[in-house]
Design a protein around this motif. Structure first.
Motif, PDB file in Angstrom:
ATOM      1  N   SER A  39       0.837  -1.191   0.000  1.00 43.02           N
ATOM      2  CA  SER A  39       0.000   0.000   0.000  1.00 43.02           C
ATOM      3  C   SER A  39       0.880   1.252   0.000  1.00 43.02           C
ATOM      4  O   SER A  39       1.864   1.311   0.728  1.00 43.02           O
ATOM      5  CB  SER A  39      -0.890  -0.039   1.243  1.00 43.02           C
ATOM      6  OG  SER A  39      -1.866   0.945   1.152  1.00 43.02           O
ATOM      7  N   SER A  44      -1.971   2.855  -7.788  1.00 42.91           N
ATOM      8  CA  SER A  44      -3.169   3.566  -8.277  1.00 42.91           C
ATOM      9  C   SER A  44      -2.765   4.873  -8.945  1.00 42.91           C
ATOM     10  O   SER A  44      -3.332   5.252  -9.978  1.00 42.91           O
ATOM     11  CB  SER A  44      -4.122   3.883  -7.123  1.00 42.91           C
ATOM     12  OG  SER A  44      -4.535   2.714  -6.495  1.00 42.91           O
ATOM     13  N   ARG A  48      -3.515   5.873 -12.863  1.00 40.79           N
ATOM     14  CA  ARG A  48      -4.281   7.054 -13.273  1.00 40.79           C
ATOM     15  C   ARG A  48      -3.521   7.947 -14.254  1.00 40.79           C
ATOM     16  O   ARG A  48      -4.098   8.869 -14.812  1.00 40.79           O
ATOM     17  CB  ARG A  48      -4.708   7.869 -12.037  1.00 40.79           C
ATOM     18  CG  ARG A  48      -5.808   7.190 -11.221  1.00 40.79           C
ATOM     19  CD  ARG A  48      -6.399   8.140 -10.187  1.00 40.79           C
ATOM     20  NE  ARG A  48      -5.463   8.488  -9.141  1.00 40.79           N
ATOM     21  CZ  ARG A  48      -5.436   7.922  -7.931  1.00 40.79           C
ATOM     22  NH1 ARG A  48      -6.300   6.987  -7.613  1.00 40.79           N
ATOM     23  NH2 ARG A  48      -4.546   8.300  -7.042  1.00 40.79           N
ATOM     24  N   GLN A  92     -12.343   0.324  -7.499  1.00 40.45           N
ATOM     25  CA  GLN A  92     -12.525  -0.630  -6.406  1.00 40.45           C
ATOM     26  C   GLN A  92     -14.000  -0.726  -5.985  1.00 40.45           C
ATOM     27  O   GLN A  92     -14.551  -1.817  -5.912  1.00 40.45           O
ATOM     28  CB  GLN A  92     -11.667  -0.157  -5.242  1.00 40.45           C
ATOM     29  CG  GLN A  92     -11.686  -1.037  -4.036  1.00 40.45           C
ATOM     30  CD  GLN A  92     -10.608  -0.625  -3.034  1.00 40.45           C
ATOM     31  OE1 GLN A  92      -9.769   0.229  -3.321  1.00 40.45           O
ATOM     32  NE2 GLN A  92     -10.640  -1.234  -1.881  1.00 40.45           N
ATOM     33  N   GLU A 174      -8.070  -2.444  -8.439  1.00 37.83           N
ATOM     34  CA  GLU A 174      -8.611  -3.381  -7.442  1.00 37.83           C
ATOM     35  C   GLU A 174     -10.102  -3.631  -7.652  1.00 37.83           C
ATOM     36  O   GLU A 174     -10.910  -3.411  -6.747  1.00 37.83           O
ATOM     37  CB  GLU A 174      -8.375  -2.830  -6.033  1.00 37.83           C
ATOM     38  CG  GLU A 174      -6.912  -2.704  -5.688  1.00 37.83           C
ATOM     39  CD  GLU A 174      -6.707  -2.386  -4.214  1.00 37.83           C
ATOM     40  OE1 GLU A 174      -7.496  -2.909  -3.400  1.00 37.83           O
ATOM     41  OE2 GLU A 174      -5.796  -1.632  -3.888  1.00 37.83           O
TER      42      GLU A 174
HETATM   43  P1  ADP Z   1      -5.887   2.696  -2.008  1.00 38.64           P
HETATM   44  O1  ADP Z   1      -4.647   2.217  -1.273  1.00 38.64           O
HETATM   45  O2  ADP Z   1      -6.890   1.618  -2.197  1.00 38.64           O
HETATM   46  O3  ADP Z   1      -5.579   3.491  -3.226  1.00 38.64           O
HETATM   47  P2  ADP Z   1      -6.127   4.893  -0.206  1.00 38.64           P
HETATM   48  O4  ADP Z   1      -6.762   4.781   1.144  1.00 38.64           O
HETATM   49  O5  ADP Z   1      -4.644   4.994  -0.330  1.00 38.64           O
HETATM   50  O6  ADP Z   1      -6.680   3.668  -1.029  1.00 38.64           O
HETATM   51  O7  ADP Z   1      -6.740   6.153  -0.960  1.00 38.64           O
HETATM   52  C1  ADP Z   1      -8.129   6.384  -1.040  1.00 38.64           C
HETATM   53  C2  ADP Z   1      -8.331   7.724  -1.707  1.00 38.64           C
HETATM   54  O8  ADP Z   1      -7.679   8.746  -0.962  1.00 38.64           O
HETATM   55  C3  ADP Z   1      -7.750   7.761  -3.117  1.00 38.64           C
HETATM   56  O9  ADP Z   1      -8.628   8.483  -3.958  1.00 38.64           O
HETATM   57  C4  ADP Z   1      -6.441   8.523  -2.946  1.00 38.64           C
HETATM   58  O10 ADP Z   1      -6.127   9.261  -4.117  1.00 38.64           O
HETATM   59  C5  ADP Z   1      -6.744   9.430  -1.782  1.00 38.64           C
HETATM   60  N1  ADP Z   1      -5.526   9.666  -0.987  1.00 38.64           N
HETATM   61  C6  ADP Z   1      -4.635   8.746  -0.578  1.00 38.64           C
HETATM   62  N2  ADP Z   1      -3.619   9.315   0.086  1.00 38.64           N
HETATM   63  C7  ADP Z   1      -3.889  10.645   0.120  1.00 38.64           C
HETATM   64  C8  ADP Z   1      -3.216  11.782   0.654  1.00 38.64           C
HETATM   65  N3  ADP Z   1      -2.036  11.691   1.284  1.00 38.64           N
HETATM   66  N4  ADP Z   1      -3.792  12.988   0.493  1.00 38.64           N
HETATM   67  C9  ADP Z   1      -4.957  13.111  -0.141  1.00 38.64           C
HETATM   68  N5  ADP Z   1      -5.648  12.081  -0.684  1.00 38.64           N
HETATM   69  C10 ADP Z   1      -5.117  10.858  -0.552  1.00 38.64           C
END
Ligand code: ADP
Ligand code: ADP
Length: 238
Positions: A39, A44, A48, A92, A174
């Motif tokens: 993770s 992701s 994108r 997802q 995912e």
């Molecule tokens: P995954 O690991 O399944 O991508 P995350 O929990 O990392 O899920 O991310 C969920 C959402 O939050 C995604 O749309 C991602 O772009 C956003 N996101 C993740 N990290 C950050 C961050 N540091 N700041 C802002 N948005 C974030």
């Protein structure tokens, strides 16, 4: 229709933060490549960049080159909106337009592309739902809202919506993580069937899933939190 993806020297940023560094890779047409890694390593984020969705995020910036066959996705002449419209992405959480009918979910992108003829729309909607292995389950309820379907059906509806516009590439982030095991198998079967027509990239947490659906597995990693993710190696999936 299926295109080769050729990525070179890609860096991906959120503002000043570099999330992905130095990725170069090729994805062959009519193949499935799985992205695997811990993770936060940028799977992701990288995905994108393959349909220019990353630039929709505030601060989202991309350096490097992404070619689809001989087409440069980031050339100044390319319209990012058109790129996003023609390169399908499945997420997802199944995200059909909830109040829109099943039919309109699949037809929406076609209408945006200027298809108006009812017979043509009917034909493509049916073909796409068949292509997503959903037709038999929904053919008698096409006017019902997409939100009324089960999670697995909603995900197949999203796949039908994506393939309706004959995408050059199909991106999946995912796509099974929110689904039960039976629905997951249905999506995996579907990916194996779609492979003969599309170039598919799928982000997954699951090595077994990568083994079941992909031809090649791309392993990503990062040194530590706050460090950019990198592509470590790509192997033929065994
Ligand atoms: P995954 O690991 O399944 O991508 P995350 O929990 O990392 O899920 O991310 C969920 C959402 O939050 C995604 O749309 C991602 O772009 C956003 N996101 C993740 N990290 C950050 C961050 N540091 N700041 C802002 N948005 C974030
Ligand atoms: P993965 O898909 O491998 O879990 P992500 O691509 O979601 O990784 O995230 C890569 C890095 O970028 C993480 O450090 C994450 O917190 C960060 N990130 C993701 N989305 C955003 C966002 N919208 N804004 C800022 N940072 C983000």
């Amino acid at each position: 229709m299926a295109k080769r993806i050729d990525v070179s020297d890609l860096n991906v940023y959120y503002g000043a933060f570099k999330a992905v560094e130095g990725v170069s890779m090729t994805v062959e047409p009519r193949s499935v490549t799985a992205f695997i890694g811990p993770s936060g390593c940028g799977k992701s984020t990288f995905l994108r960049t393959l349909n220019r969705m990353h630039e929709v995020i505030p601060g989202g910036r991309v350096e490097g080159k992404v070619m689809l066959d001989d087409q440069d996705l980031y050339a100044p002449s390319m319209d990012p909106v058109m790129v996003r419209r023609t390169i399908g992405m499945v997420f997802q959480r199944p995200n059909p337009f909830p109040t829109m009918s099943i039919y309109d979910n699949v037809a929406a992108g076609l209408r945006l592309n200027g298809v108006r003829n009812k017979k043509t729309l009917d034909g493509i909607v049916e073909q796409s739902l068949k292509g997503a292995n959903l037709w038999n389950e929904v053919k008698d309820r096409l006017s019902k809202p997409g939100a009324g379907l089960s999670g697995g059906q909603q995900q197949r509806l999203c796949i039908a919506r994506a393939i309706a516009v004959q995408p050059q590439v199909l991106l999946m982030d995912e796509p099974c993580s929110a689904l039960d095991p039976i629905s997951t198998l249905a999506i995996e079967d579907l990916i194996n069937e779609l492979k003969s027509d599309y170039t598919i990239v799928i982000v997954t947490h699951n090595m077994q899933q990568a083994a079941r659906v992909s031809d090649r597995t791309a392993f990503f990693n990062l040194k530590a939190t706050g460090e950019p993710g990198r592509l470590i190696e790509i192997d033929e999936t065994t």
